[in-house]
Scaffold this active site. Structure first.
Site, PDB file in Angstrom:
ATOM      1  N   VAL A 137      -8.223   7.911   2.693  1.00 57.06           N
ATOM      2  CA  VAL A 137      -7.948   9.261   2.837  1.00 57.06           C
ATOM      3  C   VAL A 137      -6.664   9.398   3.923  1.00 57.06           C
ATOM      4  O   VAL A 137      -5.950  10.211   3.697  1.00 57.06           O
ATOM      5  CB  VAL A 137      -9.042  10.182   3.602  1.00 57.06           C
ATOM      6  CG1 VAL A 137      -8.817  11.343   3.951  1.00 57.06           C
ATOM      7  CG2 VAL A 137     -10.186  10.255   2.572  1.00 57.06           C
ATOM      8  N   GLY A 195       0.862  -1.288  -0.050  1.00 54.38           N
ATOM      9  CA  GLY A 195       0.003   0.029  -0.081  1.00 54.38           C
ATOM     10  C   GLY A 195       0.841   1.161  -0.004  1.00 54.38           C
ATOM     11  O   GLY A 195       1.928   1.109   0.611  1.00 54.38           O
ATOM     12  N   ASP A 229       0.539   2.020   8.842  1.00 53.04           N
ATOM     13  CA  ASP A 229       0.028   1.059  10.186  1.00 53.04           C
ATOM     14  C   ASP A 229       1.170   1.293  11.213  1.00 53.04           C
ATOM     15  O   ASP A 229       0.859   0.912  12.690  1.00 53.04           O
ATOM     16  CB  ASP A 229      -0.070  -0.137   9.534  1.00 53.04           C
ATOM     17  CG  ASP A 229      -1.649  -0.450   8.749  1.00 53.04           C
ATOM     18  OD1 ASP A 229      -2.235   0.520   8.595  1.00 53.04           O
ATOM     19  OD2 ASP A 229      -1.679  -1.408   8.368  1.00 53.04           O
ATOM     20  N   THR A 248       4.654   2.566   6.269  1.00 49.50           N
ATOM     21  CA  THR A 248       3.576   1.945   6.183  1.00 49.50           C
ATOM     22  C   THR A 248       2.922   2.981   7.158  1.00 49.50           C
ATOM     23  O   THR A 248       3.300   3.199   8.336  1.00 49.50           O
ATOM     24  CB  THR A 248       3.379   0.593   6.696  1.00 49.50           C
ATOM     25  OG1 THR A 248       1.791   0.549   7.222  1.00 49.50           O
ATOM     26  CG2 THR A 248       3.940   0.056   7.843  1.00 49.50           C
ATOM     27  N   ARG A 269       0.412  -4.578  -4.804  1.00 51.18           N
ATOM     28  CA  ARG A 269       0.724  -5.829  -3.946  1.00 51.18           C
ATOM     29  C   ARG A 269       1.120  -7.102  -4.484  1.00 51.18           C
ATOM     30  O   ARG A 269       1.002  -8.076  -3.490  1.00 51.18           O
ATOM     31  CB  ARG A 269      -0.707  -5.805  -3.068  1.00 51.18           C
ATOM     32  CG  ARG A 269      -1.132  -4.684  -2.334  1.00 51.18           C
ATOM     33  CD  ARG A 269      -2.266  -5.087  -1.112  1.00 51.18           C
ATOM     34  NE  ARG A 269      -2.487  -3.735  -0.349  1.00 51.18           N
ATOM     35  CZ  ARG A 269      -1.871  -3.302   0.652  1.00 51.18           C
ATOM     36  NH1 ARG A 269      -0.560  -3.892   1.129  1.00 51.18           N
ATOM     37  NH2 ARG A 269      -2.454  -2.314   1.366  1.00 51.18           N
ATOM     38  N   ARG A 302      -3.989   7.861   3.739  1.00 50.17           N
ATOM     39  CA  ARG A 302      -2.747   7.381   2.921  1.00 50.17           C
ATOM     40  C   ARG A 302      -2.464   8.476   1.871  1.00 50.17           C
ATOM     41  O   ARG A 302      -1.523   8.359   1.121  1.00 50.17           O
ATOM     42  CB  ARG A 302      -3.073   6.302   2.245  1.00 50.17           C
ATOM     43  CG  ARG A 302      -2.998   5.020   3.321  1.00 50.17           C
ATOM     44  CD  ARG A 302      -2.340   3.359   2.687  1.00 50.17           C
ATOM     45  NE  ARG A 302      -2.581   3.153   1.209  1.00 50.17           N
ATOM     46  CZ  ARG A 302      -3.272   2.283   0.878  1.00 50.17           C
ATOM     47  NH1 ARG A 302      -3.639   1.238   1.804  1.00 50.17           N
ATOM     48  NH2 ARG A 302      -3.436   1.853  -0.446  1.00 50.17           N
ATOM     49  N   GLY A 360       4.797  -7.146   4.471  1.00 49.18           N
ATOM     50  CA  GLY A 360       4.684  -7.818   3.371  1.00 49.18           C
ATOM     51  C   GLY A 360       6.025  -7.783   2.589  1.00 49.18           C
ATOM     52  O   GLY A 360       6.655  -8.795   1.986  1.00 49.18           O
TER      53      GLY A 360
HETATM   54  O1  F6P Z   1      -1.263  -1.456   5.221  1.00 44.74           O
HETATM   55  C1  F6P Z   1      -1.495  -0.341   5.201  1.00 44.74           C
HETATM   56  C2  F6P Z   1      -3.156  -0.265   4.951  1.00 44.74           C
HETATM   57  O2  F6P Z   1      -3.434   1.168   4.819  1.00 44.74           O
HETATM   58  C3  F6P Z   1      -4.018  -0.830   6.135  1.00 44.74           C
HETATM   59  O3  F6P Z   1      -4.228  -0.252   7.395  1.00 44.74           O
HETATM   60  C4  F6P Z   1      -5.218  -1.267   5.403  1.00 44.74           C
HETATM   61  O4  F6P Z   1      -6.016  -2.363   5.711  1.00 44.74           O
HETATM   62  C5  F6P Z   1      -4.738  -1.602   3.957  1.00 44.74           C
HETATM   63  O5  F6P Z   1      -3.564  -0.790   3.874  1.00 44.74           O
HETATM   64  C6  F6P Z   1      -5.725  -1.427   2.794  1.00 44.74           C
HETATM   65  O6  F6P Z   1      -5.024  -1.730   1.662  1.00 44.74           O
HETATM   66  P1  F6P Z   1      -5.529  -1.440  -0.005  1.00 44.74           P
HETATM   67  O7  F6P Z   1      -4.719  -0.362  -0.430  1.00 44.74           O
HETATM   68  O8  F6P Z   1      -5.246  -2.814  -0.470  1.00 44.74           O
HETATM   69  O9  F6P Z   1      -6.990  -1.238   0.095  1.00 44.74           O
END
Ligand code: F6P
Length: 351
Positions: free
Chosen positions: A276, A15, A139, A137, A77, A278, A115
């Site tokens: 939002v 992500g 997270d 990340t 991913r 990110r 990952g």
């Molecule tokens: O790993 C970061 C993250 O923003 C998580 O908090 C969230 O669950 C996930 O990515 C969402 O990922 P995607 O971009 O695949 O929707």
């Protein structure tokens, strides 16, 4: 110091988050300006490496990107051993290795979350590529580093959202549930809940008891506080299996919102912050962290290091063996100061 001969590749995987471009810029500018290296960027993560899609990163490409959100290289991913082609998956590790050699690369910098650390270790073990990683990340759950870039900006965004929810919650005397990203850990929810003054903070590390949350909301109401903010991590889960979301409620936050409305009789609304969190420009702290780790990565490559992640530790950028990082996740330990502060303030953690 210049050795003039090295060529490196950079990719961003998983992500996206804020600070990726600052990291790319940090690695590439140091590599080019300090060590005379050639730098290319693979497009769309490990998929670009497998498909040999790349672009040369030079002064022009690196100019003006420090403040940009997202990644100029694109991301995906895809895992190198499992790249989706139509409805099939192929193992593209030997293809990736072949491309690395075809381009005469001396090292590959993989920028990503948990990952990506695992995928980088896989490439390190199964090929003769030199690999260095960086932890990014929102997270903030990559093992072995005090911080990941992207996190600080996302905390700012979630905090601002909680601030804004306060005034509307107060005007309408409502319970506002706010769903915050973090599918395995509650760093974002705990930090923004603390900074934004949430009344209830629910995180994956502490399975919640719905009765405890209900009682906290009713008690606030009884004391004349006619609104409440409940910050819930995306990956939060209930203690009681009967409280697991049903097929129509696709998240814990949706379920919790329904149940709290039902149990308390209070008007309740859900806001899901989602992607939002990110987006947009990185904070100064994330620009500094991404640049610090990125510039260090180039320095380590020049020194001939491989098989390490550049971690933030007590303010310093230090190499940590990928073997120690990959496969582990940094959760919020129960005695962490964030949780201690939330408890000391009397904020309900759902237990
Ligand atoms: O790993 C970061 C993250 O923003 C998580 O908090 C969230 O669950 C996930 O990515 C969402 O990922 P995607 O971009 O695949 O929707």
């Amino acid at each position: 110091m210049t050795n003039g001969s090295k060529s490196i590749g950079i990719l961003t995987a998983g992500g996206d988050c804020q600070g990726l471009n600052a990291a790319i810029r940090g690695v590439a500018k140091t590599a080019i300006n300090q060590y005379g290296m050639q730098v290319i960027g693979f497009l769309d993560g490990f998929r670009g490496l497998a498909e040999n899609r790349y672009e040369r990163l030079d002064g022009e490409k690196l100019s003006g990107i420090l403040t940009l959100g997202g990644t100029i290289l694109g991301t995906s991913r895809d895992k190198p051993h499992k790249i989706a082609i139509g409805d099939k998956f192929i193992d593209a590790i030997s293809q990736a290795e072949e491309n690395y050699h075809k381009l005469h690369l001396d090292a590959l910098v993989c920028i990503g979350g948990g990952g990506t650390q695992k995928n980088a270790l896989r490439l390190l073990k199964k090929t003769d590529m030199n690999i260095i990683t960086l932890p990014k990340t929102i997270d903030n759950d990559v093992w072995g580093t005090d911080l990941c870039f992207g996190y600080d900006t996302a905390v700012e965004i979630a905090t601002e959202a909680i601030d804004r929810l306060h005034s509307t919650a107060s005007s309408h005397h409502r319970v506002m549930v706010v769903e915050i990203m973090g599918h395995n850990t509650g760093w974002l929810t705990a930090a923004s809940g603390l900074a934004g003054g949430a009344d209830v903070v629910v995180i994956p590390e502490i399975p919640y008891d719905i009765e405890v949350i209900k009682n906290a909301l009713i008690e606030r109401n009884r004391k004349g506080k006619r609104f409440s903010i409940v910050a819930v991590a995306e990956g939060a889960r209930p203690k009681d299996e009967n409280e697991i979301p049903n097929d129509f409620e696709d998240s814990t936050a949706v379920h919790l919102t329904h149940r709290l409305a039902e149990l308390t009789g209070l008007e309740t609304r859900l806001t899901s912050l989602g992607h939002v969190m990110r987006g947009g420009s990185p904070t100064a702290a994330d620009r500094i962290l991404a640049t610090k780790l990125g510039t260090k990565a180039a320095q380590l490559i020049a020194e001939g290091q491989s098989g390490v992640m550049v971690a933030e530790r007590a303010g310093y950028a230090v190499p940590v063996p990928l073997e120690e990082i990959a496969g582990n996740r940094r959760i919020i330990e129960d005695d962490h100061p964030l949780l201690e502060s939330l408890r000391n303030l009397g904020i309900c953690l759902g237990v």
